[in-house]
Every structure is written in C-alpha cells, then in structure tokens.
Design a protein around this motif. Sequence first.
Motif, mmCIF file in Angstrom:
data_model
loop_
_atom_site.group_PDB
_atom_site.id
_atom_site.type_symbol
_atom_site.label_atom_id
_atom_site.label_comp_id
_atom_site.label_asym_id
_atom_site.label_seq_id
_atom_site.Cartn_x
_atom_site.Cartn_y
_atom_site.Cartn_z
ATOM 1 N N THR A 1 -15.284 9.455 4.469
ATOM 2 C CA THR A 1 -16.620 9.264 4.244
ATOM 3 C C THR A 1 -16.686 9.522 2.876
ATOM 4 N N GLY A 2 -15.769 9.795 1.958
ATOM 5 C CA GLY A 2 -16.022 10.439 0.518
ATOM 6 C C GLY A 2 -14.814 10.010 -0.300
ATOM 7 N N ARG A 3 -14.465 10.601 -1.313
ATOM 8 C CA ARG A 3 -13.574 10.251 -2.255
ATOM 9 C C ARG A 3 -12.578 11.554 -2.272
ATOM 10 N N ILE A 4 -11.242 11.528 -2.538
ATOM 11 C CA ILE A 4 -10.461 12.561 -2.802
ATOM 12 C C ILE A 4 -9.423 12.023 -3.868
ATOM 13 N N ARG A 5 -8.717 13.140 -4.564
ATOM 14 C CA ARG A 5 -7.675 13.107 -5.465
ATOM 15 C C ARG A 5 -6.422 14.140 -4.725
ATOM 16 N N LEU A 6 -5.378 13.488 -4.663
ATOM 17 C CA LEU A 6 -4.152 14.113 -4.201
ATOM 18 C C LEU A 6 -3.083 14.290 -5.027
ATOM 19 N N GLU A 7 -2.550 15.634 -5.134
ATOM 20 C CA GLU A 7 -1.422 15.803 -6.090
ATOM 21 C C GLU A 7 -0.073 15.955 -5.177
ATOM 22 N N SER A 8 0.343 14.998 -4.751
ATOM 23 C CA SER A 8 1.677 14.902 -4.106
ATOM 24 C C SER A 8 2.468 13.725 -4.167
ATOM 25 N N VAL A 9 3.671 13.769 -3.905
ATOM 26 C CA VAL A 9 4.527 12.769 -3.909
ATOM 27 C C VAL A 9 4.248 11.707 -3.014
ATOM 28 N N PRO A 10 3.996 12.107 -1.794
ATOM 29 C CA PRO A 10 3.875 10.886 -0.599
ATOM 30 C C PRO A 10 2.849 9.991 -1.065
ATOM 31 N N ASN A 11 1.597 10.664 -1.791
ATOM 32 C CA ASN A 11 0.555 9.848 -2.166
ATOM 33 C C ASN A 11 0.747 9.104 -3.321
ATOM 34 N N ALA A 12 1.427 9.482 -4.339
ATOM 35 C CA ALA A 12 2.029 8.749 -5.509
ATOM 36 C C ALA A 12 2.874 7.480 -4.791
ATOM 37 N N ILE A 13 3.622 7.656 -4.068
ATOM 38 C CA ILE A 13 4.519 6.685 -3.450
ATOM 39 C C ILE A 13 3.977 5.513 -3.009
ATOM 40 N N ASP A 14 2.906 5.973 -1.937
ATOM 41 C CA ASP A 14 2.406 4.866 -0.851
ATOM 42 C C ASP A 14 0.952 4.267 -1.748
ATOM 43 N N GLN A 15 0.554 4.982 -2.836
ATOM 44 C CA GLN A 15 -0.408 4.186 -3.326
ATOM 45 C C GLN A 15 -0.028 3.304 -4.311
ATOM 46 N N ALA A 16 0.894 3.709 -4.991
ATOM 47 C CA ALA A 16 1.711 2.764 -5.986
ATOM 48 C C ALA A 16 2.202 1.762 -5.400
ATOM 49 N N GLU A 17 2.747 1.935 -4.099
ATOM 50 C CA GLU A 17 2.961 0.644 -3.335
ATOM 51 C C GLU A 17 2.162 -0.238 -3.244
ATOM 52 N N THR A 18 1.033 0.212 -2.596
ATOM 53 C CA THR A 18 -0.288 -0.665 -2.265
ATOM 54 C C THR A 18 -0.563 -1.514 -3.651
ATOM 55 N N VAL A 19 -0.639 -0.709 -4.505
ATOM 56 C CA VAL A 19 -1.235 -1.537 -5.895
ATOM 57 C C VAL A 19 -0.132 -2.653 -5.992
ATOM 58 N N ALA A 20 1.215 -2.179 -5.945
ATOM 59 C CA ALA A 20 2.124 -3.406 -6.313
ATOM 60 C C ALA A 20 1.820 -4.405 -5.329
ATOM 61 N N GLU A 21 1.602 -4.378 -4.197
ATOM 62 C CA GLU A 21 1.489 -5.491 -3.138
ATOM 63 C C GLU A 21 0.099 -6.179 -3.549
ATOM 64 N N ASN A 22 -1.026 -5.263 -4.073
ATOM 65 C CA ASN A 22 -2.082 -6.070 -4.221
ATOM 66 C C ASN A 22 -2.048 -6.858 -5.699
ATOM 67 N N ILE A 23 -1.254 -6.362 -6.418
ATOM 68 C CA ILE A 23 -1.014 -7.054 -7.602
ATOM 69 C C ILE A 23 -0.471 -8.506 -7.266
ATOM 70 N N MET A 24 0.430 -8.437 -6.085
ATOM 71 C CA MET A 24 0.982 -9.677 -5.716
ATOM 72 C C MET A 24 0.136 -10.478 -4.679
ATOM 73 N N GLY A 25 -1.236 -9.989 -4.674
ATOM 74 C CA GLY A 25 -2.148 -10.773 -3.935
ATOM 75 C C GLY A 25 -2.411 -10.366 -2.529
ATOM 76 N N ALA A 26 -1.886 -9.266 -1.876
ATOM 77 C CA ALA A 26 -1.925 -8.904 -0.666
ATOM 78 C C ALA A 26 -2.860 -8.345 -0.033
ATOM 79 N N GLU A 27 -4.171 -8.013 -1.182
ATOM 80 C CA GLU A 27 -5.298 -7.490 -0.616
ATOM 81 C C GLU A 27 -5.117 -6.438 0.477
ATOM 82 N N LYS A 28 -4.543 -5.417 0.139
ATOM 83 C CA LYS A 28 -4.274 -4.455 1.240
ATOM 84 C C LYS A 28 -5.156 -3.137 0.920
#
Length: 402
Positions: A283-310
């Motif tokens: 229900t809010g917003r967070i910031r995470l300082e962790s490797v799993p978050n860096a990987i998963d969020q960055a991969e989602t961004v890559a997919e969305n740049i390619m049009g996935a709307e994920k």
Amino acid sequence: MRQIIVIGAGQAGASCVAKLRNGGCTDLITLIGAEPVIPYQRPPLSKAYLMGDMDLERLYLRPESFYRDHDISLRMGTNVTSIHSDAQTISLGEETLSYDDLVLTTGSVPRRLPAQIGGDLEGVYVVRDLADVDAMAPQFQAGQRVLIVGGGYIGLEAASVAAKLGLKVTLVEMADRILQRVAARQTSDYFRALHRSHGVEILEGVGLNRLVGEDEVRGAILSDGSELDVDFVITGVGIGPATALAETAGLKIDNGIKVDAMGRTSCSNIWAAGDCTSFPYQTGRIRLESVPNAIDQAETVAENIMGAEKTYVAKPWFWSDQYDVKLQIAGLNTGYTEVVSRIGEGQTSSFWYYRDGLLVAVDAMNDPRAYMIGKRLIEAGKSADPAVVSDPTADLKPLLKK
Ligand code: FAD
C-alpha cells in the motif's frame, strides 16, 4: 538506430543490459560507469574479498568478453554529469550523447563522517566500492586496532573479517542496540553474543564524538567520554540513494528516484532500477538496498523497454555472512507487532516476525529450511502457527499445506 543508455555499471546496470540483449533487443546499448572496472558484485567486498579468500576475477559479474560478444558498449571510468531530458542527451563532461531510452542505475552513496569530527583524516574508510576495500585491505593485519562506527550489517561483516584475521576490534553503535534499524531485539542479541564470543568489543548506546590525529587517524573520543587508540576506522553509518544525476533532469524524487511499478520515472523515456529507486510496494512505496532487488527490478525495466508492460512485484530477501553464520532474511519486518523465536541447536535459530497475526518476515541463522519455508509462506500471504514455529522439533513443512 535507437540508442539505449544505461548509467551506473553496478548490479542493476549490468543486469539490465544483459536482459536487453538476451531478450532480443537489437538497439545500440551503452553502459556507462564511474568506476574504472567492469561490473562486479558488492556483497563479497565486506566478506570473502575483504578476507582475501576471493580474487578480483571472481568478483566480476560477467567476463569482459560477454559485453563484447553481445555488442554492449562499455564506458567505464566515466562520470555522467547531467541529463537534458528535453533534448534527450546526457553530458559526460565536455562530451554529449543522445539517447532514445535512458536507464538510471546509479546505486547508493555511503554517508561519511563530517570533516569537523575528523572524517577526512587518513585511515578513515567506508565500504562501498572496490577501491574502498583495496585501500583498507593492507590495514587488515593481526594486532591492528580498528574502530568500526555503526552496528548495521556492513559494520558487523567488517568486524567479523577483522576479528577472524586477528585484529583488535571495537564497534560503537549510537542506538540502544546493534541492528536496531533493521531487526528485532532477538536478532541483535544473537549477533552481539556471536561477536563477543569472537573477542569483538561492542559498545551500544555510545556514539563517536570525534576522531583525533594530525593527518592520520590515531584515536577516537566517544560520547561516554572514553578515549580509544586506533590504527584505522571503518564507518558503516548507512547509505542514501544516488539521486544527484536524476535531479539534473528534474525527475521526481521521493526517498530515491520515484518510479512506477514498471520502473518508469516521472519522464516517460527515463527508467530507473536498483538501490537508487523508490517504488510501489503493497500500500506504500519502499526503497530496497539488496542484490535481488537490483537484479529483478532492472530485468523488469529491460523487458518494459522492449514493450512487455510488466509490473515489478518485489519479493524482498537478503543475506549476511558473519564468522560461520549465514543469516538469510525473507520478507520485510516493517511494523511488526510480535516476534516468535525458534531456537535450534548450536548456532541454528530463526526469528519470525508477525504483524497483527500475519507472518511478514523471517531472520534465519544457519537454518536454510526455516528461511525457505518462511519465504514461501510470506510470498503466498500465508501465516504460520506460532506454536509450531516456536517448537524446534516440529516439522515446518506442513505449514505450507495449510
Ligand atoms: P551499485 O551496485 O551501487 O551500482 C551503482 C553504480 O553506479 C556504481 O558503480 C556507481 O559508481 C555508478 N554511478 C553512480 N552515479 C554515476 C554517474 N553519475 N555516472 C556514472 N556512473 C555512476 N546486498 C545483498 O543483497 N546481500 C548482501 O550480502 C550485501 N552485501 C553488501 C556488502 C557491501 C560491502 C555493499 C557495499 C553492499 C552490499 N549489498 C548486499 C547491497 C548490494 O550490493 C546493493 O544493493 C547492489 O549493489 C545495488 O545495485 P545497484 O546497481 O543499484 O547499485
């Protein structure tokens, strides 16, 4: 041809460019990083690499040939100084580059002690980059006296390496207890006892008044008035999101670069991922300082740049290694109202956090099974009967079936 530029060649930046290519993106891709090295993993910096048990090659996330073979241009040792979102350009000092999509993966900035209290003396280190650790490594000699300021995970990991190598370690934590910001009292008690059993002096509720020395640090005066002779100092007093570059583009900042669930910033063709972002979570917003978050969020961004709307749905987890204890954390303990302890044999223990009866996080020490089951329960939104959890002889697996 379209150009994608990724700024920040750490965990998130490297994950983003790899995912773009592996996902079939044929645009030009450039990865720019301020550090003069190809992307590497940070966690070993305060663990195996600091201990001298891991060489540089093994620190790299991928060999240099990976970037060449995948036609990813690397610009290491290059600081991006500003973003001009109207013109869709970035400045690297005198040079200007144009982009179609821009990704910010600029990570975090460690807090430093102010110069007025001796923070700029020689022999005062932070643990963020490879260069920081390479600079302090020669000090890790048996008999050296180190003061560690801050009892969070980074400070405690550095204390563990130093104690194992025979240094005389004093750790000061201004709050009432180590790990106060991130863990329950039970976890603090566990790690305090672990460190004391290895000869580390832990002082809680004691701050640093100032460091003393001519050019080099030689001592410390603590808030209780005591004085300490030291050979060097490591500060682990937290990090903040690296937002300075995003601010030059006028992007919205809210405890980090503000992104939506797809990783898009307040400017539609600028994306961001990793430590530098805050993103929607429950229900809010967070910031995470962790490797799993860096990987998963960055991969989602890559997919969305390619049009996935994920949509990125974070599944927080984290780990820490100290002595022969592996801590694994599942979930986020924010707002917990109760903690249930499961005390096993030897160093095996886990602490289960509940918020109004719902299981929200588990800290598991040398107990991968508790971690794994806890993580699956939290991700499924299921709770766990405290009577079962607190009985170390009870099998946890049936909890998954309820
Ligand atoms: P980073 O990996 O920090 O990368 C950001 C990069 O951007 C940096 O190289 C920076 O130089 C570059 N940059 C910034 N601004 C610019 C600019 N203007 N121009 C060019 N380049 C720029 N996480 C865990 O999950 N488990 C652990 O056990 C753990 N241990 C850790 C131990 C240490 C010592 C440290 C420092 C971190 C640890 N972490 C751990 C945290 C984890 O490493 C980070 O969450 C992760 O690296 C974040 O990735 P990132 O890509 O967002 O940022």
